[in-house]
Write a protein that holds these residues in place. Sequence first.
Motif, mmCIF file in Angstrom:
data_model
loop_
_atom_site.group_PDB
_atom_site.id
_atom_site.type_symbol
_atom_site.label_atom_id
_atom_site.label_comp_id
_atom_site.label_asym_id
_atom_site.label_seq_id
_atom_site.Cartn_x
_atom_site.Cartn_y
_atom_site.Cartn_z
ATOM 1 N N VAL A 1 -36.038 -44.190 2.345
ATOM 2 C CA VAL A 1 -34.756 -43.766 2.890
ATOM 3 C C VAL A 1 -34.461 -42.331 2.488
ATOM 4 O O VAL A 1 -34.039 -41.528 3.299
ATOM 5 C CB VAL A 1 -33.635 -44.712 2.400
ATOM 6 N N ALA A 2 -34.752 -42.007 1.239
ATOM 7 C CA ALA A 2 -34.470 -40.650 0.770
ATOM 8 C C ALA A 2 -35.310 -39.634 1.517
ATOM 9 O O ALA A 2 -34.844 -38.562 1.842
ATOM 10 C CB ALA A 2 -34.746 -40.541 -0.716
ATOM 11 N N LEU A 3 -36.556 -39.988 1.813
ATOM 12 C CA LEU A 3 -37.407 -39.017 2.486
ATOM 13 C C LEU A 3 -37.025 -38.832 3.931
ATOM 14 O O LEU A 3 -37.209 -37.773 4.483
ATOM 15 C CB LEU A 3 -38.869 -39.441 2.379
ATOM 16 N N SER A 4 -36.477 -39.859 4.554
ATOM 17 C CA SER A 4 -36.033 -39.670 5.930
ATOM 18 C C SER A 4 -34.956 -38.596 5.942
ATOM 19 O O SER A 4 -34.767 -37.906 6.916
ATOM 20 C CB SER A 4 -35.458 -40.946 6.522
ATOM 21 N N SER A 5 -34.232 -38.488 4.823
ATOM 22 C CA SER A 5 -33.190 -37.478 4.773
ATOM 23 C C SER A 5 -33.758 -36.095 4.514
ATOM 24 O O SER A 5 -33.067 -35.114 4.687
ATOM 25 C CB SER A 5 -32.157 -37.836 3.713
ATOM 26 N N VAL A 6 -35.036 -35.997 4.116
ATOM 27 C CA VAL A 6 -35.646 -34.677 3.924
ATOM 28 C C VAL A 6 -35.601 -33.918 5.244
ATOM 29 O O VAL A 6 -35.252 -32.754 5.295
ATOM 30 C CB VAL A 6 -37.102 -34.785 3.410
ATOM 31 N N ALA A 7 -35.926 -34.606 6.327
ATOM 32 C CA ALA A 7 -35.924 -33.953 7.632
ATOM 33 C C ALA A 7 -34.530 -33.437 7.982
ATOM 34 O O ALA A 7 -34.365 -32.320 8.446
ATOM 35 C CB ALA A 7 -36.426 -34.913 8.701
ATOM 36 N N SER A 8 -33.498 -34.263 7.739
ATOM 37 C CA SER A 8 -32.153 -33.833 8.098
ATOM 38 C C SER A 8 -31.648 -32.746 7.157
ATOM 39 O O SER A 8 -30.830 -31.930 7.545
ATOM 40 C CB SER A 8 -31.202 -35.024 8.114
ATOM 41 N N ALA A 9 -32.129 -32.745 5.919
ATOM 42 C CA ALA A 9 -31.671 -31.739 4.970
ATOM 43 C C ALA A 9 -32.573 -30.515 4.966
ATOM 44 O O ALA A 9 -32.298 -29.544 4.293
ATOM 45 C CB ALA A 9 -31.616 -32.335 3.570
ATOM 46 N N ALA A 10 -33.654 -30.594 5.734
ATOM 47 C CA ALA A 10 -34.632 -29.506 5.702
ATOM 48 C C ALA A 10 -34.052 -28.187 6.191
ATOM 49 O O ALA A 10 -34.627 -27.146 5.955
ATOM 50 C CB ALA A 10 -35.861 -29.883 6.524
ATOM 51 N N GLN A 11 -32.919 -28.227 6.876
ATOM 52 C CA GLN A 11 -32.319 -26.974 7.351
ATOM 53 C C GLN A 11 -31.766 -26.150 6.186
ATOM 54 O O GLN A 11 -31.601 -24.960 6.309
ATOM 55 C CB GLN A 11 -31.169 -27.250 8.337
ATOM 56 N N THR A 12 -31.450 -26.796 5.057
ATOM 57 C CA THR A 12 -30.812 -26.053 3.980
ATOM 58 C C THR A 12 -31.532 -26.183 2.633
ATOM 59 O O THR A 12 -30.891 -26.292 1.612
ATOM 60 C CB THR A 12 -29.352 -26.516 3.808
ATOM 61 N N PRO A 13 -32.865 -26.169 2.624
ATOM 62 C CA PRO A 13 -33.516 -26.237 1.311
ATOM 63 C C PRO A 13 -33.492 -24.874 0.637
ATOM 64 O O PRO A 13 -33.372 -23.847 1.292
ATOM 65 C CB PRO A 13 -34.949 -26.637 1.649
ATOM 66 N N THR A 14 -33.592 -24.897 -0.679
ATOM 67 C CA THR A 14 -33.736 -23.682 -1.454
ATOM 68 C C THR A 14 -35.191 -23.587 -1.877
ATOM 69 O O THR A 14 -35.727 -24.525 -2.449
ATOM 70 C CB THR A 14 -32.848 -23.741 -2.716
ATOM 71 N N ARG A 15 -35.806 -22.464 -1.568
ATOM 72 C CA ARG A 15 -37.197 -22.274 -1.999
ATOM 73 C C ARG A 15 -37.180 -21.838 -3.448
ATOM 74 O O ARG A 15 -36.532 -20.861 -3.807
ATOM 75 C CB ARG A 15 -37.857 -21.218 -1.132
ATOM 76 N N MET A 16 -37.908 -22.588 -4.280
ATOM 77 C CA MET A 16 -37.897 -22.286 -5.708
ATOM 78 C C MET A 16 -39.066 -21.400 -6.100
ATOM 79 O O MET A 16 -38.900 -20.445 -6.836
ATOM 80 C CB MET A 16 -37.904 -23.587 -6.522
ATOM 81 N N ASN A 17 -40.268 -21.752 -5.619
ATOM 82 C CA ASN A 17 -41.444 -21.001 -6.048
ATOM 83 C C ASN A 17 -42.579 -21.207 -5.052
ATOM 84 O O ASN A 17 -42.526 -22.126 -4.243
ATOM 85 C CB ASN A 17 -41.886 -21.455 -7.437
ATOM 86 N N GLN A 18 -43.598 -20.366 -5.153
ATOM 87 C CA GLN A 18 -44.790 -20.507 -4.312
ATOM 88 C C GLN A 18 -46.004 -20.550 -5.223
ATOM 89 O O GLN A 18 -46.128 -19.737 -6.127
ATOM 90 C CB GLN A 18 -44.897 -19.325 -3.330
ATOM 91 N N TYR A 19 -46.871 -21.542 -4.998
ATOM 92 C CA TYR A 19 -48.090 -21.717 -5.788
ATOM 93 C C TYR A 19 -49.254 -21.693 -4.799
ATOM 94 O O TYR A 19 -49.558 -22.720 -4.200
ATOM 95 C CB TYR A 19 -48.062 -23.045 -6.547
ATOM 96 N N ASN A 20 -49.847 -20.541 -4.608
ATOM 97 C CA ASN A 20 -50.912 -20.380 -3.612
ATOM 98 C C ASN A 20 -50.438 -20.936 -2.267
ATOM 99 O O ASN A 20 -49.515 -20.401 -1.698
ATOM 100 C CB ASN A 20 -52.225 -21.008 -4.072
ATOM 101 N N ASP A 21 -51.044 -22.049 -1.806
ATOM 102 C CA ASP A 21 -50.702 -22.577 -0.486
ATOM 103 C C ASP A 21 -49.585 -23.620 -0.500
ATOM 104 O O ASP A 21 -49.285 -24.222 0.534
ATOM 105 C CB ASP A 21 -51.957 -23.182 0.167
ATOM 106 N N TRP A 22 -48.981 -23.862 -1.659
ATOM 107 C CA TRP A 22 -47.932 -24.878 -1.780
ATOM 108 C C TRP A 22 -46.650 -24.246 -2.300
ATOM 109 O O TRP A 22 -46.668 -23.489 -3.263
ATOM 110 C CB TRP A 22 -48.380 -25.998 -2.722
#
Length: 156
Positions: free
Chosen positions: A2-23
């Motif tokens: 259930v929580a992950l289904s909300s990832v899609a709906s919340a994906a419009q407002t994520p905060t990018r924390m860091n970048q590790y090569n390709d992730w």
Amino acid sequence: MVALSSVASAAQTPTRMNQYNDWGSYSYDSSGSKVCYVLSTPKTMQPSSVDHGDIFFLVSQKPGNKSAYEPQVVMGYPLRDGSKVTVDVDGKKFALFTRGESAWVENAAEEPQLVAALKAGRSMKVDAVSQRGTQTNYTYSLAGVTAAINSLASCK
């Protein structure tokens, strides 16, 4: 799930924390608590003749258990109802069930095995079937995935 289904709906407002090569690592607020996840996009998408939309592979913290992780595939198109998505990490295969444009590990007990395979692996291939019956496949680099997943431990 259930929580992950909300990832899609919340994906419009994520905060990018860091970048590790390709992730990359990201977070968003959900009902007053922070949800953290890492994601990557494919290096190759086949067949090249179709519009795949935005494709992601992500690993998120499970709500209420920050040391457990839930891998998920998010496609840019609807997956065939009842089909399976196959995730292959250096020859070790995992079956994911589909719903809409997403897929999750069929046997939840295999989630830690998939996460361990990602950390130990070199490359990952994802095979899926679209609602229209198109066979698709994607390859991902696993460069940086271990550092990215490990960084989730400090996400609060």
